[in-house]
Design a protein around this motif. Structure first.
Motif, PDB file in Angstrom:
ATOM      1  N   UNK A   1       0.820  -1.213   0.000  1.00  0.00           N
ATOM      2  CA  UNK A   1       0.000   0.000   0.000  1.00  0.00           C
ATOM      3  C   UNK A   1       0.851   1.260   0.000  1.00  0.00           C
ATOM      4  N   UNK A   2       1.963   1.216   0.757  1.00  0.00           N
ATOM      5  CA  UNK A   2       2.822   2.404   0.804  1.00  0.00           C
ATOM      6  C   UNK A   2       3.373   2.755  -0.567  1.00  0.00           C
ATOM      7  N   UNK A   3       3.860   1.732  -1.270  1.00  0.00           N
ATOM      8  CA  UNK A   3       4.383   1.968  -2.619  1.00  0.00           C
ATOM      9  C   UNK A   3       3.280   2.436  -3.554  1.00  0.00           C
ATOM     10  N   UNK A   4       2.085   1.852  -3.373  1.00  0.00           N
ATOM     11  CA  UNK A   4       0.962   2.241  -4.219  1.00  0.00           C
ATOM     12  C   UNK A   4       0.566   3.693  -4.019  1.00  0.00           C
ATOM     13  N   UNK A   5       0.618   4.143  -2.755  1.00  0.00           N
ATOM     14  CA  UNK A   5       0.275   5.545  -2.476  1.00  0.00           C
ATOM     15  C   UNK A   5       1.271   6.478  -3.148  1.00  0.00           C
ATOM     16  N   UNK A   6       2.560   6.146  -3.052  1.00  0.00           N
ATOM     17  CA  UNK A   6       3.588   6.981  -3.686  1.00  0.00           C
ATOM     18  C   UNK A   6       3.399   7.009  -5.197  1.00  0.00           C
ATOM     19  N   UNK A   7       3.128   5.835  -5.791  1.00  0.00           N
ATOM     20  CA  UNK A   7       2.924   5.779  -7.236  1.00  0.00           C
ATOM     21  C   UNK A   7       1.684   6.563  -7.648  1.00  0.00           C
ATOM     22  N   UNK A   8       0.586   6.409  -6.890  1.00  0.00           N
ATOM     23  CA  UNK A   8      -0.638   7.154  -7.205  1.00  0.00           C
ATOM     24  C   UNK A   8      -0.417   8.659  -7.098  1.00  0.00           C
TER      25      UNK A   8
END
Length: 863
Positions: free
Chosen positions: A22-29
């Motif tokens: 989720x952390x990586x996904x938030x940064x990518x989003x």
């Protein structure tokens, strides 16, 4: 091989993989949202500005039609109406121009309009109806205000209409009115067909058989029309002329408001470059995020391959994750971009002066969202190509054994330099050495991060170099050479025909009152008459050599299409020109003097100052040189011979701002001019005042020009300086905002890189701590890694900023007359310490987060 329907399984695995990080996904989003916000802002502001500029240009032109034939007869209009390839054909019949004294500052044309043409011409009544009876009229609210009349149906409107060479007085009844535009070249007054037929019957003589002037405009038909498409209008008009059998030089107007006709190549190039910069910046961060994520999960992908997943299916997994993140990030970015555009648009609109047209509301067209979303998704798609290829080609065995940088390190060891380094004995180990070795483990990641961080700094430095090169004095000097400049309102108006311009409008009453004001330091008058110079045989021989036989001049005439006209003047041995009279204050403001500008000698009455011929962008060519004799005559034919004291150019803001083919002008001292030409009021008066009295004098001057003598108008240095600040601020705001967003993207990229690297190497760091490395040493090593990023970014930024400043900023700025280039690294000096602080702070925070777990826990955990 049998095909297995496993799409749902692939999607399920991809979604669970994305949710697991989720952390990586938030940064990518967030990265995708920032990129989408940039594109949305550019499309929103750019699209709205284009829409408003086009609408403003149409109102300035006076019509929304694609093109129109001018000065037609009834028969010629019939021929045009039968053409099947045009549509929306409608006409107006020109009657004359309003000649009321109150309208001297507001040129108003009186015509009969068909309903469709009135709508095309933006003069269809918003209140009331089109004229029906012979005495009815439709006018703009601006015209009614200038006449001192209320905007009420039934108001009696007394008009003096100049029809060809005569003036007709008539009182009309207002049947409708509309909101006028001050940017329009002329206000429109619509009269009935009956009045037009009686006052200005349509001539039967064609205007295509020869040139006509204002004395033959009345009654002629102006036919406006549209084509199927609004591109390449000039070519379509040329074909229409051919179909109608009209000559090539038939009078026709093409609406330059349409983008296909008025697109500025430099502006289009700037927009393309801006989109490419955003695309590249978005690509750098999104690519780096997916690149890091793929390598982070490379063991996971290798395990999936061991159970039978193909490379194509792995690519689909990565693309599936990218698509889902795009669905989350792009809508948020579009909304943020529209809100930013709503905030920025009023600044741009106010700066470019189109408030009067349609306000500062954004124009939300569907293509704005489609274009911004398409570019954003294109950035994501391009960013995923390389990571998808890496994931699809991962070997199960190599993936399981993979550690960060191993690929690059193995290739380095295989090389000659790598083998030499491998044989060297290890030196003293310190945080800098270890950080340097860690940085070299993955050079591609370093390049991406440094490029992403450098872009914002380079852009900010370029904007600062451009803005700091703007010279306020040069900008103001092109608009005014004194604190105030006063003239008749018609002198510099683009809406007034040349024959109606008043060149002696500064009254004696005004000059008397001006002299009574406190703080007046200097007053300079400029007089002018349009009088063709008298050229003797000897002097004409000099002009033959210097002008007519000059290759540069001949080439200029050919390119400008005036070669035949110039040749006709040559055969008649005549020239065009004006005679100016100036005071001592103006003498010091003459441009590029060649010779002696001595006021005492000049005022003796024996001398004249000559001017130059300008062939396009080339240097001026002297008509006559200092020491040569010339003859000046007055309107009565009296001639006087003078010696050329010097050659100089009359500043544009001081002279008569309408030019002919030659403009062989002479400049005389004020007393000699008045003695030769007779008593005359000044064309223009320049005034300098004490600094502490500027506001008081401007308030008096504004009141005088509005209340006492509305025929006069003035400009001031304060207004020009305010225009300069607005012009400068728009580049500062736009460039700084873009640099700020790019900086956020770059910093986000750096944070993601460092955080992912620390988290990914938890076991590696735990092993180092297990063999004796302290937490302080580990933090120092990570801070040194961040320092290397800052160092590389600073070096790249300085070098790239210099080349971009020389190759891009300087040529762009040189197009503006008030730009003086000089290279500066002040923004770099400010940004590098900030970047260094971020580069040190991020590893410290990541290290503190990592140390929440003990060494044993980190050694036991598998990623």
């Amino acid at each position: 091989m049998r095909r297995v329907k496993n799409q749902k399984v692939i999607r399920r695995i991809a979604d669970r993989t994305r949710k697991a990080g989720k952390g990586r996904g938030i940064i990518a989003s967030l990265a995708i949202a920032l990129t989408a916000a940039l594109f949305a802002t550019v499309f929103t502001v750019g699209g709205s500005m284009i829409e408003k500029h086009q609408r403003a240009a149409m109102r300035q032109v006076g019509t929304s039609s694609h093109a129109g034939f001018k000065y037609l007869t009834q028969e010629e209009y019939r021929i045009v109406s039968e053409d099947e390839k045009i549509r929306d054909l409608s006409c107006r019949i020109f009657v004359g121009s309003a000649d009321n004294k109150e309208l001297v500052k507001l040129h108003t044309e009186v015509s009969y309009y068909e309903d469709l043409n009135a709508k095309m011409s933006f003069c269809y009544p918003e209140t009331g109806h089109m004229p029906g009876r012979e005495d009815e009229i439709v006018m703009s609210d601006l015209t009614l205000q200038a006449l001192g009349l209320p905007c009420e149906i039934g108001t009696k409107v007394p008009l003096q209409i100049r029809i060809n060479e005569k003036t007709v007085e008539k009182t009309f009844t207002l049947c409708g009115y509309y909101q006028g535009d001050r940017i329009a070249r002329a206000q429109a007054a619509a009269v009935s067909e009956a009045f037009a037929a009686e006052a200005a019957p349509t001539p039967v003589t064609s205007a295509m058989e020869g040139d006509i002037d204002a004395s033959d405009y009345a009654g002629r038909i102006m036919a406006d029309f549209n084509f199927a498409v609004g591109f390449h209008l000039e070519g379509q008009v040329a074909k229409l002329k051919e179909r109608c059998g009209f000559p090539e030089y038939a009078p026709v107007g093409v609406n330059w408001a349409y983008l296909g006709e008025s697109a500025d190549p430099s502006l289009l190039l700037l927009i393309v470059c801006l989109l490419l910069v955003i695309l590249l910046s978005g690509y750098l961060i999104i690519y780096n995020i997916f690149y890091i994520n793929v390598y982070r999960d490379i063991r996971y992908y290798g395990l999936l391959k061991t159970i039978g997943m193909t490379g194509k299916q792995l690519r689909k997994m990565v693309y599936r994750q990218a698509n889902m993140l795009s669905w989350q990030g792009i809508p948020v970015g579009l909304l943020a971009g529209v809100l930013a555009g709503k905030f920025l648009l009023p600044v741009f609109v106010h700066t470019f002066g189109v408030f009067a047209v349609s306000g500062a509301e954004i124009e939300l067209k569907p293509w704005v969202f489609i274009g911004a979303a398409a570019f954003s998704y294109l950035t994501v798609a391009l960013s995923c190509i390389r990571p998808c290829r890496i994931a699809s080609k991962a070997s199960p065995v190599e993936a399981v054994r993979y550690t960060e940088g191993s690929g690059d390190h193995s290739r380095e060891v295989q090389g000659l330099r790598g083998r030499q380094n491998f044989k060297k004995k290890p030196g003293h180990v310190n945080p800098w050495r270890m950080a340097g070795a860690n940085i070299r483990r993955n050079r591609k990641k370093v390049v991406v991060v440094v490029a992403s961080l450098s872009m914002s700094i380079i852009l900010l430095n370029s904007v600062y170099t451009l803005v700091s090169g703007y010279d306020a004095d040069s900008f103001v000097a092109r608009r005014i050479l004194s604190d105030f400049s006063v003239s008749d309102a018609t002198l510099d108006s683009v809406t007034v025909s040349r024959g109606a311009v008043v060149t002696d409008g500064v009254t004696e009453a005004f000059l008397t009152e001006l002299g009574r004001q406190e703080g007046i330091e200097e007053i300079g008058n400029i007089y002018m008459k349009e009088l063709d110079p008298v050229i003797g045989k000897e002097n004409y021989g000099l002009l033959e050599e210097r002008i007519f036989e000059n290759p540069k001049v001949q080439e200029y005439w050919r390119e400008d299409g005036t070669a035949e006209i110039a040749e006709a003047w040559r055969e008649e041995e005549k020239m065009q020109g004006k005679v100016y009279g100036i005071g001592e204050m103006i003498l010091d403001k003459l441009e590029d003097p060649e010779g002696e500008l001595d006021w005492e000698k000049f005022r003796s009455g024996d001398y004249v100052i000559g001017t130059r011929f300008f062939a396009g962008g080339s240097e001026g060519i002297d008509f006559f040189l200092p020491g040569e004799k010339v003859t000046v005559c007055n309107e009565a034919g009296e001639r006087r011979e003078y010696e050329v004291l010097a050659v100089a150019d009359m500043p544009y803001v001081c002279g008569f701002q309408t030019f002919g083919i030659f403009d062989c002008d002479y400049i005389l001292p004020e007393e000699e001019y008045l003695d030769l030409m007779g008593e005359q009021q000044p064309m223009r008066t320049l005034v300098n005042v004490r600094a502490e009295e500027e506001e008081a004098v401007e308030a008096w001057m504004k009141d005088y020009c509005e209340q006492i003598d509305p025929d006069l108008t003035y400009t001031s240095k304060a207004v020009a300086e305010a225009e300069f600040e607005e012009y400068k601020n728009i580049y500062t705001l736009a460039g700084s905002l873009l640099a700020l967003i790019l900086a956020l993207i770059g910093i986000l990229n750096f944070i993601n890189t460092m955080a992912t690297s620390v988290l990914y190497r938890k076991r590696e760091f735990a092993m180092m701590e297990a063999v004796g490395m302290t937490g302080k040493q580990l933090r120092q090593m990570l801070c040194c890694e961040g320092g290397f990023y800052a160092l590389y970014t600073g070096i790249c930024s300085v070098i790239a900023s210099f080349f971009i400043s020389v190759l891009v900023v300087k040529p762009f700025g040189d197009e503006m007359y008030f730009f003086k280039w000089h290279f500066t690294i002040l923004p770099l000096a400010v940004c590098i310490p900030v970047l260094l602080a971020v580069a040190v702070l991020v590893p410290v925070i990541c290290c503190r987060y990592m140390h929440r777990l003990s060494v044993v826990e980190r050694l036991c955990r598998m990623e």
